[in-house]
Design an enzyme around this catalytic site. Sequence first.
Site, short mmCIF file in Angstrom:
data_model
loop_
_atom_site.label_atom_id
_atom_site.label_comp_id
_atom_site.label_asym_id
_atom_site.label_seq_id
_atom_site.Cartn_x
_atom_site.Cartn_y
_atom_site.Cartn_z
N GLU A 68 0.86 -1.19 0.00
CA GLU A 68 0.00 0.00 0.00
C GLU A 68 0.89 1.23 0.00
O GLU A 68 1.96 1.23 0.62
CB GLU A 68 -0.89 0.01 1.25
CG GLU A 68 -1.68 1.31 1.38
CD GLU A 68 -2.88 1.21 2.30
OE1 GLU A 68 -2.89 0.32 3.18
OE2 GLU A 68 -3.81 2.03 2.13
N CYS B 142 -6.73 0.96 2.89
CA CYS B 142 -7.62 2.13 2.99
C CYS B 142 -7.58 3.00 1.74
O CYS B 142 -8.58 3.62 1.40
CB CYS B 142 -7.24 2.94 4.21
SG CYS B 142 -7.61 2.11 5.76
N GLU C 155 -11.69 -3.17 4.17
CA GLU C 155 -12.19 -3.47 5.52
C GLU C 155 -13.61 -2.94 5.61
O GLU C 155 -13.87 -1.98 6.32
CB GLU C 155 -11.29 -2.82 6.56
CG GLU C 155 -9.98 -3.53 6.74
CD GLU C 155 -9.07 -2.85 7.74
OE1 GLU C 155 -9.31 -1.68 8.10
OE2 GLU C 155 -8.10 -3.49 8.17
O1 AHR Z 1 -2.00 -1.37 6.70
C1 AHR Z 1 -2.51 -0.12 7.04
C2 AHR Z 1 -4.03 -0.08 7.01
O2 AHR Z 1 -4.55 -0.94 7.96
C3 AHR Z 1 -4.67 -0.55 5.74
O3 AHR Z 1 -4.76 0.45 4.79
C4 AHR Z 1 -6.03 -0.95 6.17
O4 AHR Z 1 -6.58 -1.96 5.38
C5 AHR Z 1 -5.86 -1.33 7.61
O5 AHR Z 1 -6.76 -0.68 8.41
#
Ligand code: AHR
Length: 659
Positions: free
Chosen positions: A45, A240, A378
């Site tokens: 990410e 996220c 999520e």
């Molecule tokens: O890994 C950081 C964040 O943690 C991710 O973006 C999310 O999926 C989780 O809440």
Amino acid sequence: MKRLTTTLSAMALALGVCAQGHQFDINTSKVGAPVQPTMYGIFFEDINYAADGGLYGELVKNRSFEFPDHYMGWNIYGNIKLLNDGPFDKNPHYVRLGYSGHSDKFSGLENEGYFGIGYERDAEYRFSVWARVPEGGEANVRVMLCDPATMGERQQFAEQTVKVTSKEWKKYQVVLKANKTVNKGSLRLMLARNSAVVDLEHISLFPVDTWKGRENGMRKDLAQALADLHPGVFRFPGGCIVEGTDLDTRYQWKNSVGPVENRPLNENRWHYTFDYRFFPDYFQSYGLGFFEYFQLCEDFGSEALPVVSVGLSCEFQNGAEMSPAHVPLDQLQPYIDDVIDLIEFANGDPAKNKWAKLRADMGHPEAFGLKYVAIGNEQWGEIYPEHLQPFLDQVRKVHPEIKIIGTSGPDSEGKQFDYLWPEMKRMKADLVDEHFYRPESWFLAQGNRYDNYDRKGPKVFAGEYACHGRGKKWNHFEAALLEAAFMTGMERNADIVHMATYAPLFAHIEGWQWRPDMIWFDNLRSMRSCSYYVQQMFSLNKGSNVIPLTMNKKPVAGNADQDGLFASAVVEKATGEVIVKVVNTSDKAQEVTLNLKGLKAKNTYEGTLTSYSADNMDGENTLDQPTKYVPKTNSIKVEGNTYTTSVPAKTFYMFKIKK
Ligand code: AHR
């Protein structure tokens, strides 16, 4: 009978076998469930400057002048103007440099990079720019690699000139060689004296030596660290950031493909998520986009696992009730089309589909072989299954071959988790994504988490996890050890756990928002954390099949009555190697005996013992001491079918024995 027992005990003592030791019974001949090739993977990410400023090799920040503050990252001087009718419609801004009004003054601009620009002595850097001379004539643009903090005479230590002579926009490039190493350098451009007016757009600088030498390439040491994990699956592009703070700022893969110059900027929610780690210059250039992600998957031999928006933006920020931040069910079609088009982009026939054609135009006519798509990150509440259902219906109809991953929400257990798992079963999701950022106590208590999961439902994808130890959230050794303990439970249950990815992956030492992270870096150096080495021990030694293992005739759970020992066993059918992992989480050395059924009592077997331990549970690798804590491997000989040894306190032992 009594005499025989006494004799055996005496023999055992002679061999150094303690009656108090723990017995692991391992049946090396009973080949169990396959360990999926996807079992251990990576989750990427763009958080902590993982993409822009990290893995993505671009050294210039705000190269297209599209940040909301158009000169963010730049120092400007002399006669410079910002215009917005440039050649790239999604990135229309550019700058015009003209005569400063005095022959002794310069017009130009200087980029600060991400926390500075790292230059390596003797390395080459490819500068490129789109430029034109709007009024004709000739413009000479001086391009300089600088060390603004130099104590020497000249700040610039490499210089080239770009000569612009066309009234039409054209791409120009020069290569500069650094003659010194600088951690916080800059890139300076100056309009030479007597030059015509010049327009500049998409000002870019990459190391020539990127991963695989690609021009829009990745930083080599960071990509290499990923390659060295042999990741079985590669989940991208987030988390996220896929959902967005609102729908407009969600990750839209279609914006991340095609010519880099025309990929529109998106905000990065991690710039403002934590007010105590505020980074107003953190945006997503999409220079590392879906084509590059697929290419990396191919490089690493990983299955690609893209995550797409289910039409719900971040529920932490917007709630789980319908709101303008979420798409009404009757307006979901463009989102569903995005998924179907993505499958075409990855796998389609360029002669039949425009997205597949774009892939071919970008240099990859062959299909990427996409097999999985995760829909939603999520998400929770009833709005998630409601939104997911139309995606499932339509995607399955046209692409039944694609496996779909649903989510169990943000928690490792509890109300939402208990609601969503049955929902995912009802909807026949192929896999369910579970997330757990939890403390030591949780990891110690989860050794048998998967032992009783329903074998008939969806498979498990442990998509984000890390031990957030002692409230410190950093990468100390003990956290990594407990991750190893937990992972033995996943491995024993490889029939149901098909994928697992630690998170997050990367962090810039000056630009992090979230700790712990697997790999840390600054502008020139990188460091693999203790968690990295644990992941690597599992990933490189996952074997092909699980083999049965019990501890003192009971299932392994790491409970108090098992003295904090965790273990798993696999076999690699192709080589006949038996691999046993034992994690001693307790603070005392423990004697263990491996009873290896299927090995011959009279034979001697060659093997290795890899040990991962630390002199200090709070110890960690750092950029200055990146290899302070690394696993160590020694040869062992196994005489017969038992092997007894003492596993030191707080140590991860891995035995490999060639049958
Ligand atoms: O890994 C950081 C964040 O943690 C991710 O973006 C999310 O999926 C989780 O809440």
